[in-house]
Design a protein around this motif. Structure first.
Motif, short mmCIF file in Angstrom:
data_model
loop_
_atom_site.label_atom_id
_atom_site.label_comp_id
_atom_site.label_asym_id
_atom_site.label_seq_id
_atom_site.Cartn_x
_atom_site.Cartn_y
_atom_site.Cartn_z
N THR A 68 40.24 59.84 -60.52
CA THR A 68 40.10 59.14 -59.23
C THR A 68 39.05 59.82 -58.36
N GLN A 69 39.08 61.17 -58.33
CA GLN A 69 38.05 61.90 -57.59
C GLN A 69 36.67 61.61 -58.16
N LEU A 70 36.60 61.52 -59.48
CA LEU A 70 35.32 61.25 -60.13
C LEU A 70 34.77 59.90 -59.70
N GLN A 71 35.63 58.91 -59.60
CA GLN A 71 35.18 57.58 -59.17
C GLN A 71 34.67 57.62 -57.73
N SER A 72 35.38 58.35 -56.86
CA SER A 72 34.91 58.48 -55.48
C SER A 72 33.58 59.23 -55.42
N GLY A 73 33.47 60.29 -56.23
CA GLY A 73 32.24 61.06 -56.23
C GLY A 73 31.07 60.28 -56.78
N LEU A 74 31.30 59.40 -57.75
CA LEU A 74 30.22 58.59 -58.28
C LEU A 74 29.71 57.61 -57.23
N GLY A 75 30.62 57.17 -56.35
CA GLY A 75 30.17 56.32 -55.25
C GLY A 75 29.23 57.07 -54.32
N ALA A 76 29.58 58.35 -54.02
CA ALA A 76 28.69 59.17 -53.19
C ALA A 76 27.41 59.51 -53.94
N LEU A 77 27.53 59.78 -55.24
CA LEU A 77 26.36 60.11 -56.04
C LEU A 77 25.36 58.95 -56.03
N ALA A 78 25.85 57.72 -56.02
CA ALA A 78 24.94 56.57 -56.00
C ALA A 78 24.05 56.60 -54.77
N ARG A 79 24.61 57.00 -53.62
CA ARG A 79 23.83 57.07 -52.38
C ARG A 79 22.82 58.23 -52.43
N VAL A 80 23.22 59.33 -53.08
CA VAL A 80 22.28 60.44 -53.25
C VAL A 80 21.16 60.03 -54.19
N GLN A 81 21.52 59.38 -55.31
CA GLN A 81 20.52 58.98 -56.29
C GLN A 81 19.56 57.94 -55.73
N GLU A 82 20.05 57.12 -54.80
CA GLU A 82 19.17 56.12 -54.20
C GLU A 82 17.98 56.78 -53.52
N VAL A 83 18.24 57.91 -52.83
CA VAL A 83 17.15 58.63 -52.16
C VAL A 83 16.30 59.39 -53.18
N LEU A 84 16.95 60.03 -54.16
CA LEU A 84 16.20 60.80 -55.14
C LEU A 84 15.31 59.91 -56.01
N ALA A 85 15.67 58.63 -56.11
CA ALA A 85 14.86 57.69 -56.91
C ALA A 85 13.59 57.26 -56.19
N LEU A 86 13.50 57.52 -54.88
CA LEU A 86 12.31 57.14 -54.13
C LEU A 86 11.16 58.08 -54.45
N ASP A 87 9.98 57.54 -54.58
CA ASP A 87 8.81 58.35 -54.89
C ASP A 87 8.36 59.12 -53.65
N PRO A 88 8.23 60.45 -53.75
CA PRO A 88 7.76 61.22 -52.59
C PRO A 88 6.25 61.24 -52.52
N GLU A 89 5.75 61.64 -51.38
CA GLU A 89 4.33 61.94 -51.27
C GLU A 89 4.06 63.25 -52.01
N ASP A 90 3.01 63.26 -52.81
CA ASP A 90 2.61 64.50 -53.48
C ASP A 90 1.43 65.08 -52.71
N ASP A 91 1.69 66.11 -51.91
CA ASP A 91 0.64 66.67 -51.07
C ASP A 91 -0.52 67.23 -51.87
N ALA A 92 -0.24 67.64 -53.10
CA ALA A 92 -1.29 68.28 -53.89
C ALA A 92 -2.14 67.28 -54.66
N ARG A 93 -1.75 66.01 -54.67
CA ARG A 93 -2.46 65.01 -55.45
C ARG A 93 -3.06 63.95 -54.54
#
Length: 588
Positions: A303-328
């Protein structure tokens, strides 16, 4: 009032691995301890049965009882070490996730901040990562450890009595089927609850960031109601999760109680008929305890795992965004070096060539804007509000991709230059002149961390801020408050300008540099800018034309287009719009 952001796609167990991978060694150690502890737990019922047999036969109790005590103490010690490793690793996972998430948040393209609410992004770093603590580590490992104990218990129970095992499997299986069915919706509802928490955090951030305006407008009660309504929606979403999770415990309890009653009834009958011995029945019941206890832990961890996967989805949504690469560079290929100055006076330091820009929703901001900023010159952008003046500066900084045309630095398209190298040549003072919480020193060192105290004092004198520092015994370490609230609007603006001057940029971009200054400080700043332009170029956005009258060139923007260009005297004669702006400020 804004509504919560659309829920992110649901995360999977596979997406946990990148977060857990840096901590795989302590997790492996915890898993190994879990297996050893499981073996110890599985040995205990057999040892108890052995003690009962020795009591019945009148043998020596010391060896079996001593072994049982050793196994009990060793299992408890191993469990303590395992729990410590898990908790420490859990904190490590949360720490590394927060660092990764913060790094990504601070490197996102500026357009992403325009689309998202700050409070919701803050919630992902705080509340969502906290929810991963028990889930990413304890949940996964406990499910695995519990599975080992449960399988071992089932095997041992099968060796003791097959009929009792059949009754146990049927009773527990029915309960597990109900639990799995009920828990399917936990992840979805938990993710919705986290979205509402993010919306509530955004509502609080919105209110706190404008608390003085809210208080002065008599809107405190209304804003309290807005935040309370958002908190109410978060409460409702949380109650839905709790309601669903609450169904898990009764289903598991009924299954366990049913299994115990069935085993006691059938076991008592089989003991009475001589089919099994009393010691075997006791051992079977102990194995049943070993089965249901880890199953209960596994259900809770799942049950905790299911709740955590819901939070992980929100974290992954941001991590999936492409950042600016200052060096490129923005475009592909190897980055070109960023020249500090153009190779000759014939090449402008900065050039906008037929630049167009529009937002993804189709709103057109700039159309065919062309202008040049030679090295060592002062160029001003003027025009009515909404003409696109500040957007020009944002495009020079590379905050948004161009729709058409090109921005060139010393003849090279900025899309072929590394962003970090280009921005190191630029100084940028925004219209709001943001000041970071901390001290005057902290703000000055933001763009020039190696600057010395004499250099700090010199740049403060250039912008007329030495009095602010000298009125406190703390000197350069005088605090400025959150968002610079302990400074006046003019002081914040001058501090932002000092911060940019300290970095010694080749081109200084100023967006309304005198908007919050009185006449005396405006005159002082004009002298400062005149001195600054001796060894750097200036591109200044201004509504107050008195600031830019002596510019080398004034570019007039209207509705996203260049409608006139020249000196003040030339524009008064040739541009009706400029003449109107100048007349409104009593400059003609």
């Amino acid at each position: 009032m804004s509504t919560p952001a659309q829920a992110a796609p649901q995360a999977t167990l596979r997406q946990l691995w990148p977060l857990v991978r840096p901590h795989r060694r302590p997790l492996a150690a915890a898993a190994a301890l879990s297996l050893v502890a499981a073996a110890g737990a599985l040995a205990q019922p057999a040892l108890v049965a052995r003690v009962i047999d020795v009591v019945g036969s009148g043998g020596d109790l010391l060896p079996p009882v001593g072994l049982l005590v050793v196994v009990l103490v060793a299992s408890a010690a191993l469990n303590a070490v395992q729990q410590y490793l898990l908790q420490r690793t859990a904190e490590g996972v949360v720490l590394s996730t927060r660092r990764t998430l913060t790094d990504r948040l601070l490197r996102l393209p500026v357009a992403e901040y325009d689309r998202r609410r700050t409070g919701d992004l803050m919630s992902r770093v705080g509340a969502d990562t906290t929810l991963l603590r028990a889930t990413v580590t304890s949940g996964v490992v406990e499910v695995a450890g519990s599975a080992v104990v449960a399988v071992g218990a089932v095997v041992a129970m099968a060796l003791v009595d097959g009929w009792l095992l059949l009754v146990t499997v049927v009773s527990v299986g029915v309960g597990l089927a109900v639990v799995v069915s009920v828990s399917r919706g936990v992840r979805r509802l938990s993710q919705q609850a986290q979205e509402e928490v993010g919306a509530m955090t955004a509502a609080v951030e919105r209110a706190l960031s404008a608390v003085r305006t809210i208080r002065a407008s008599g809107a405190t009660a209304r804003e309290v109601d807005v935040v309370a309504a958002s908190a109410g929606r978060a409460y409702t979403a949380g109650v839905r999760v709790a309601r669903l999770q609450a169904l898990v415990s009764p289903a598991g309890s009924i299954a366990v109680q049913g299994a115990f009653l069935a085993v006691l009834g059938l076991g008592g009958y089989r003991v009475a008929t001589g089919s099994i011995a009393v010691a075997d029945l006791v051992a079977f019941i102990l194995y049943l305890f070993l089965l249901v206890m880890p199953l209960g832990q596994a259900i809770g961890a799942w049950t905790q795992l299911q709740s955590g996967l819901g939070a992980l989805a929100r974290v992954q949504e941001v991590l999936a965004l492409d950042p600016e690469d200052d060096a490129r560079p923005e475009r592909g290929g190897a980055p070109l070096p960023v020249p500090a100055r153009p190779p000759s006076r014939a090449v402008p330091l900065l050039e906008l060539d037929d630049v167009s820009f529009g937002y993804p929703d189709g709103t057109e901001v700039l159309r065919g804007v062309s202008l040049a900023v030679p090295a060592g010159s002062r160029v001003a952008l003027v025009g009515p509000s909404g003409a696109g003046k500040s957007t020009v500066l944002a495009l020079v900084e590379g905050f948004y991709p161009l729709t058409g045309g090109a921005v060139r630095w010393a003849g090279t398209d900025v899309r072929d230059l590394p962003r970090a190298g280009l921005r190191a040549r630029l100084g940028y003072v925004e219209q709001e002149a943001p000041v970071l919480a901390g001290s005057v020193r902290d703000n000055l060192l933001l763009a020039a961390p190696q600057a010395t105290d004499p250099e700090l004092w010199a740049v403060l004198a250039d912008v007329g801020l030495t009095g602010v520092v000298q009125r406190s015994a703390r000197g350069l370490d005088v605090p400025v408050g959150d968002d610079g609230v302990l400074l006046s609007g003019g002081e914040r603006q001058r501090l932002a300008i000092a911060r940019s001057l300290l970095a010694r940029p080749a081109l200084l971009l100023l967006d309304e540099p005198t908007a919050s200054l009185d006449a005396r400080n405006e005159a002082l700043l004009r002298d400062t800018l005149a001195a600054a332009s001796a060894d750097r170029a200036l591109l200044v956005v201004a509504h107050r034309l008195s600031t830019v009258l002596d510019s080398d060139r004034i570019v007039v923007l209207d509705a996203g287009q260049v409608v006139a260009s020249g000196t003040h005297e030339e524009l008064v004669e040739t541009s009706p719009l400029y003449r109107e702006l100048a007349a409104a400020q009593l400059l003609v």
